[in-house]
Design a protein around this motif. Sequence first.
Motif, PDB file in Angstrom:
ATOM      1  N   ASP A  31      -6.663  -5.942   0.201  1.00 53.12           N
ATOM      2  CA  ASP A  31      -6.261  -5.040   1.234  1.00 53.12           C
ATOM      3  C   ASP A  31      -7.043  -3.988   0.694  1.00 53.12           C
ATOM      4  O   ASP A  31      -7.124  -3.263  -0.292  1.00 53.12           O
ATOM      5  CB  ASP A  31      -4.915  -4.513   1.191  1.00 53.12           C
ATOM      6  CG  ASP A  31      -4.527  -3.286   2.353  1.00 53.12           C
ATOM      7  OD1 ASP A  31      -5.666  -2.726   2.883  1.00 53.12           O
ATOM      8  OD2 ASP A  31      -3.389  -3.228   2.687  1.00 53.12           O
ATOM      9  N   CYS A  38      -7.067   2.981  -2.921  1.00 52.56           N
ATOM     10  CA  CYS A  38      -6.035   3.740  -3.959  1.00 52.56           C
ATOM     11  C   CYS A  38      -6.097   3.687  -5.271  1.00 52.56           C
ATOM     12  O   CYS A  38      -6.244   4.737  -6.187  1.00 52.56           O
ATOM     13  CB  CYS A  38      -4.603   3.525  -3.536  1.00 52.56           C
ATOM     14  SG  CYS A  38      -3.262   4.359  -4.398  1.00 52.56           S
ATOM     15  N   THR A  68       0.837   3.924  -3.047  1.00 56.53           N
ATOM     16  CA  THR A  68       0.496   5.460  -2.646  1.00 56.53           C
ATOM     17  C   THR A  68       1.780   6.490  -3.423  1.00 56.53           C
ATOM     18  O   THR A  68       1.431   7.220  -3.876  1.00 56.53           O
ATOM     19  CB  THR A  68       0.517   5.487  -1.310  1.00 56.53           C
ATOM     20  OG1 THR A  68      -0.591   4.996  -0.897  1.00 56.53           O
ATOM     21  CG2 THR A  68       0.200   7.003  -1.096  1.00 56.53           C
ATOM     22  N   ARG A  84      -7.222  -0.742   1.605  1.00 57.36           N
ATOM     23  CA  ARG A  84      -6.704   0.416   1.083  1.00 57.36           C
ATOM     24  C   ARG A  84      -6.082   0.523  -0.175  1.00 57.36           C
ATOM     25  O   ARG A  84      -5.889   1.604  -0.723  1.00 57.36           O
ATOM     26  CB  ARG A  84      -5.392   0.769   2.236  1.00 57.36           C
ATOM     27  CG  ARG A  84      -5.993   0.829   3.507  1.00 57.36           C
ATOM     28  CD  ARG A  84      -4.652   0.737   4.619  1.00 57.36           C
ATOM     29  NE  ARG A  84      -4.005  -0.639   4.515  1.00 57.36           N
ATOM     30  CZ  ARG A  84      -2.960  -1.026   5.121  1.00 57.36           C
ATOM     31  NH1 ARG A  84      -2.329  -0.071   5.942  1.00 57.36           N
ATOM     32  NH2 ARG A  84      -2.574  -2.122   5.160  1.00 57.36           N
ATOM     33  N   MET A  85      -5.343  -0.706  -0.899  1.00 57.35           N
ATOM     34  CA  MET A  85      -4.993  -0.976  -2.194  1.00 57.35           C
ATOM     35  C   MET A  85      -6.339  -0.396  -3.054  1.00 57.35           C
ATOM     36  O   MET A  85      -6.106   0.165  -4.101  1.00 57.35           O
ATOM     37  CB  MET A  85      -4.544  -2.042  -2.445  1.00 57.35           C
ATOM     38  CG  MET A  85      -3.274  -2.478  -1.527  1.00 57.35           C
ATOM     39  SD  MET A  85      -1.906  -1.630  -2.307  1.00 57.35           S
ATOM     40  CE  MET A  85      -1.435  -2.704  -3.824  1.00 57.35           C
ATOM     41  N   TYR A 137       0.769  -1.225  -0.136  1.00 59.71           N
ATOM     42  CA  TYR A 137       0.109  -0.095  -0.003  1.00 59.71           C
ATOM     43  C   TYR A 137       1.121   1.251  -0.054  1.00 59.71           C
ATOM     44  O   TYR A 137       0.607   2.185  -0.665  1.00 59.71           O
ATOM     45  CB  TYR A 137      -0.741   0.207   1.267  1.00 59.71           C
ATOM     46  CG  TYR A 137      -1.634   1.412   1.518  1.00 59.71           C
ATOM     47  CD1 TYR A 137      -2.728   1.859   0.592  1.00 59.71           C
ATOM     48  CD2 TYR A 137      -1.052   2.201   2.365  1.00 59.71           C
ATOM     49  CE1 TYR A 137      -3.208   2.911   0.837  1.00 59.71           C
ATOM     50  CE2 TYR A 137      -1.672   3.234   3.006  1.00 59.71           C
ATOM     51  CZ  TYR A 137      -2.805   3.821   2.151  1.00 59.71           C
ATOM     52  OH  TYR A 137      -3.328   4.955   2.278  1.00 59.71           O
TER      53      TYR A 137
END
Length: 612
Positions: free
Chosen positions: A264, A270, A218, A266-267, A214
């Motif tokens: 994930d 993003c 980012t 969060r991935m 992640y």
Amino acid sequence: MPPTTPYAGKFGSCAPYGNNNNNHPQPHSPYRNGTDPRPAKENAYNGAYSPAENPYDVPQPHGAYRSSSVSSATAREHHYNSSCAVSENPYSSPQPHSPRQHSTSCPGRAYRHTTTAATCAPAAAAAPAAAATSGSSGGSSEQSSRNNSVAAKGRRYGHGVTASYGEMCYHDNSLVSASLEALIQHLVPTVDYYPDRSYVFTFLLSSRLFLHPYELMTRVCHLCVEQQRSGDALLDKIRFREVAPKLVQLLTEWTETFPYDFRDERMMRCLKDMTHHVARGDEYSWRAMQQMTQRLIKRLSALGQYEEAVSALNAVAMERPASLKTKQASGQRSDVMSACDDPFVLAQQLTHIELDRLSFIGPEEFIQTFARKDPLDNHKGFFRKRKTSNLEAYVNWFNRLSYLVATEICMPVKKKHRARIIEFFIDVAQECFNIGNFNSLMAIITGMNMSPVARLRKTWSKVNTDKFEILEHQMDPSSNFSNYRTALRGATQRSETAHSSQEKIVIPFFSLLIKDIYFLNEGCASSLTNGHINFEKLWELAKQVSEFLVWRQVICPFDRDRRILQYLVTTPVFSEDELHLASYESEGPENHMEKDSRRSLRSSLLHRENRS
């Protein structure tokens, strides 16, 4: 001519590696009471299982390697190949001559010789060495060169050109070390640059040793966007439109090679943010991002179905076999030969299971086993999963097969039946060897060498063990499994020149593969004394993992047999204590120690049954 083992020719049912065996008649099974072997059935499996029953109908994953780097012309025309044809191991074809070109030299070779280029000193902490330089300008470079010359005095080997470009160090145009920031920057595409495909795979694979995927995603996306900023909104939009296709290509390679990173949330968040950003600048790239995301979701959905099916199968398999209160009662249980009496067919079905489960192991799982733990990994979310679950499930399958073999041998009441089962599994192991299925081969050998089976001396006296001794020698662990490694090289070479899909099959002894990767990681320092990352080590890790990815994408050519598959993956097996007790029931204790052990086991197992 591929290397062959001195024993391969003794197995009459299949020629040694390197020969085309397709025209050979299939061996006659001695377990069919004189009947002829069954002919192969067209589409015998044909979707017999539903995903809820077992994992073998789940759509197979896409290949790990996709199309090569985007050319500038491709970038301008916004061409995206949504199907992305599977390619071979990126290490098998020469890469363009470039300072970014990699080498496959051993990462343990931390030494580098002096040259007339700029300063560079890649030295592993485990094997310290450095490269001295000459002809550098500037006081600081000269001082660094002097320091490196002192470090290089202890060991100097080979010849070649060593040079540094900023914080990236090369030897013979091969990247050997760099700072983490430089490696991240090297991954970021620009209008006139796209990273080499082998570099993309290598860094995405092993960067998780240093930072979370992640964090990497980012930073890469941020750098890609920020590099296009000039202060002029119209110019920024034009510049981003030019780089957007390459950014999409990078994200496509990431999602298709390492899709499990995107479990994930969060991935995924993003990725969604980048899709919105791309949509503002380039419609074609936005459509490509949409298609990429759809393929990713489909892949993750297939993975979820597979894991649920394996979990359901394991729950069924956890049921205990028939009660051991009387040997006669347990002897009524059906055995493996009632499900399949042809060793070749059973070896084929084992190969189906092996390749099915291999296909769902993500390449990153090999690295995740010893990667740093992110404290945020424990957060709750839809995509929360163990990062090595499929690798662990495959190791558990090996253990299950070993215990299944031992259970089948210890179960029969009569000695001649036990001997017949042993001979049957020896033939199955032989066929696994001929197919190239070394994992099932080793699991069968392991099960037959378990102490509850090995102590059945009266049973073994009825067995011709010549073939078994050959197979044991083939998988002998001495000299770091040198015999097995020779056979594996032969199978690999046969696969590379295969004339049929059957010849492409290579299923390695998986536990040894994990061990090799583990010791490669432990034996070579990840960071050098100058603070650089030892990229030679990362090249070698990627080389081993990419070879596995080529093996796992082979489609099994054999017909599926639903009944046999169901038996192999769901039939309950004995625990270790139950195996020992069954062994004592088959052939009584021979000394006081075994008598005490049987008494203790009976009491312990009876207590467990009453408590449950």
